[in-house]
Design an enzyme around this catalytic site. Structure first.
Site, short mmCIF file in Angstrom:
data_model
loop_
_atom_site.label_atom_id
_atom_site.label_comp_id
_atom_site.label_asym_id
_atom_site.label_seq_id
_atom_site.Cartn_x
_atom_site.Cartn_y
_atom_site.Cartn_z
N HIS A 170 -2.26 7.42 -4.90
CA HIS A 170 -2.43 6.07 -4.19
C HIS A 170 -2.19 4.73 -5.03
O HIS A 170 -2.91 4.79 -6.24
CB HIS A 170 -3.71 6.17 -3.27
CG HIS A 170 -4.28 4.86 -2.82
ND1 HIS A 170 -5.23 3.99 -3.61
CD2 HIS A 170 -4.02 3.95 -1.92
CE1 HIS A 170 -5.44 2.99 -2.98
NE2 HIS A 170 -4.73 2.88 -2.12
N GLY A 229 -5.62 -4.69 14.29
CA GLY A 229 -4.54 -4.45 15.09
C GLY A 229 -3.20 -4.24 14.51
O GLY A 229 -2.15 -4.60 14.92
N GLY A 230 -3.34 -3.47 13.30
CA GLY A 230 -1.99 -3.36 12.67
C GLY A 230 -1.27 -2.31 13.34
O GLY A 230 -1.58 -1.71 14.06
N ARG A 231 -0.18 -2.00 12.85
CA ARG A 231 0.89 -0.96 13.31
C ARG A 231 0.28 0.40 12.83
O ARG A 231 0.19 0.93 11.75
CB ARG A 231 2.07 -1.12 12.61
CG ARG A 231 3.28 -0.24 13.27
CD ARG A 231 4.64 -0.66 12.82
NE ARG A 231 5.50 0.23 13.42
CZ ARG A 231 6.13 1.22 12.87
NH1 ARG A 231 5.61 1.73 11.59
NH2 ARG A 231 7.18 1.79 13.42
N HIS A 261 -20.53 12.16 1.87
CA HIS A 261 -21.05 13.15 2.61
C HIS A 261 -20.82 14.68 1.90
O HIS A 261 -21.27 15.58 2.23
CB HIS A 261 -20.39 13.12 4.03
CG HIS A 261 -18.87 13.37 4.20
ND1 HIS A 261 -18.19 12.22 3.65
CD2 HIS A 261 -18.19 14.43 4.60
CE1 HIS A 261 -17.06 12.58 3.96
NE2 HIS A 261 -16.81 13.77 4.13
N ASN A 310 -2.41 0.28 -4.28
CA ASN A 310 -2.64 -0.93 -3.64
C ASN A 310 -2.73 -2.16 -4.36
O ASN A 310 -3.45 -2.35 -5.29
CB ASN A 310 -3.61 -0.74 -2.61
CG ASN A 310 -4.18 -1.65 -1.51
OD1 ASN A 310 -4.97 -2.66 -1.98
ND2 ASN A 310 -3.36 -2.13 -0.85
N VAL A 311 -1.89 -3.32 -3.91
CA VAL A 311 -2.26 -4.73 -4.38
C VAL A 311 -1.99 -5.49 -3.11
O VAL A 311 -1.34 -5.40 -2.14
CB VAL A 311 -1.20 -5.08 -5.51
CG1 VAL A 311 -1.36 -4.35 -6.94
CG2 VAL A 311 0.20 -4.84 -5.16
N ARG A 312 -3.23 -6.20 -3.13
CA ARG A 312 -3.31 -7.16 -1.92
C ARG A 312 -3.89 -8.51 -2.40
O ARG A 312 -4.45 -8.74 -3.38
CB ARG A 312 -4.19 -6.34 -1.00
CG ARG A 312 -5.70 -6.26 -1.47
CD ARG A 312 -6.45 -5.09 -0.54
NE ARG A 312 -7.89 -5.01 -1.16
CZ ARG A 312 -7.88 -3.94 -2.09
NH1 ARG A 312 -6.92 -3.11 -2.41
NH2 ARG A 312 -8.95 -3.69 -2.71
N SER A 364 0.89 -1.33 -0.04
CA SER A 364 -0.11 0.04 -0.08
C SER A 364 0.96 1.18 -0.01
O SER A 364 1.82 1.52 0.83
CB SER A 364 -0.85 0.00 1.38
OG SER A 364 -1.74 1.24 1.08
#
Length: 301
Positions: free
Chosen positions: A104, A256-258, A173, A106-108, A90
């Site tokens: 931006h 709970g990631g950093r 919004h 991202n590859v996941r 990311s």
């Protein structure tokens, strides 16, 4: 299906992107390796106060857990409660020059597991561009490169993934797009692991081709505090999207990631103003009128 192939590709991609950005900026990224107590870890590559990048992060993570977070199973409720393994790259880059756009990518890869059943896996990713002052040739180049990344896998993919990107990166919004879009996809597994992995690799390999020429063109464009002020105002929209809607941010926080690595995507200088409107026919108004409109930039290309 060999997840080690995916991990090796992601870490190699991180190195290549960091090398390309360091060459252009002239300053090196900080490399920060971290471990996650619940399982897994990652490598955060971060630059702050570079010659070109005011802040940039190119992060790799590989994490495991006992329960898939809600953000990852929102579209597939049947997977809720399964253990998981997730890996990805990311990146978010915030140049200092307001004429150079934020980007931006991202590859996941996700895998949801349940005892006695075959794992359920899928890929996702994409890239999108967020200009503060719009240039038509930049927009066309970025979207054309996104199309080139997908073309070997079918002519129908780019229109579909572009529309998905326009829909996803939309601030409901505010009733406005975050930027000029790009491509976005998720839950990719219907063509098999090898084919899906090749598509993701093509997206990853086209990132520098899509962004570096734009950054090279705009990084030395003259600007004043007026443009910096508008950049800071528009960066507020980026913060709003990432903290309210972005599934990657929510997944990182819920799993709970950093936190330092997750929130590196936020720009360092941001402003909000009450009910601000651009002056009529100003360069700032042009951004809203001609660029933040979900346009098909390749209609004549």
């Amino acid at each position: 299906m060999d997840i080690k192939l995916v991990l090796d590709y992601f870490t190699g991609l991180q190195e290549r992107i960091v090398d390309g950005l360091q060459h252009l900026d002239g300053k090196n990224f900080l490399h920060d390796t971290w471990q996650r107590p619940e399982g897994g870890g990652g490598i955060s590559c971060v630059m702050e106060e570079g010659n070109v990048l005011e802040r940039g992060g190119v992060n790799f993570s590989h994490v495991t857990g006992e329960r898939l977070p809600p953000s990852a199973s929102a579209g597939r409720p049947e997977l809720a409660g399964r253990s998981f393994e997730a890996a990805g790259i990311s990146l978010v880059l915030h140049p200092r020059n307001p004429y150079a756009p934020t980007v931006h990518m991202n590859v996941r890869f996700f895998m949801a597991k349940k005892a006695g059943e075959e794992p359920v896996w899928w890929f996702g990713g994409g890239m999108d561009l967020t200009p503060y002052y719009g240039f038509e040739d930049d927009a066309i180049h970025f979207h054309r490169t996104c199309r080139e990344a997908l073309l070997p896998f079918g002519t129908d993919l780019h229109p579909r993934f572009k529309a998905w990107c326009d829909e996803y990166f939309y601030l409901k919004h505010r009733k406005e797009p975050r930027g000029i879009g790009g491509i976005f996809f998720d839950d990719l597994n219907d063509t098999g692991f090898e084919h899906s992995f090749k598509l993701v690799k093509s997206v990853g390999e086209h990132f520098l081709k899509a962004y570096l020429p734009i950054l090279q063109r705009r990084k030395d464009h003259p600007y004043t505090e007026r443009e910096r002020d508008f950049q800071a105002y528009r960066r507020g929209r980026y913060v709003e999207f990432n903290l309210v809607f972005d599934r990657g941010t929510l997944f990182g926080l819920q799993s709970g990631g950093r936190t330092e690595s997750i929130l590196m995507s936020l720009p360092p200088i941001v402003k909000w103003r009450y009910d601000w409107q651009p002056a009529e026919n100003s360069p700032e108004a042009k951004l809203y009128r001609d660029f933040l409109i979900g346009k098909d930039w390749l209609v004549n290309c």
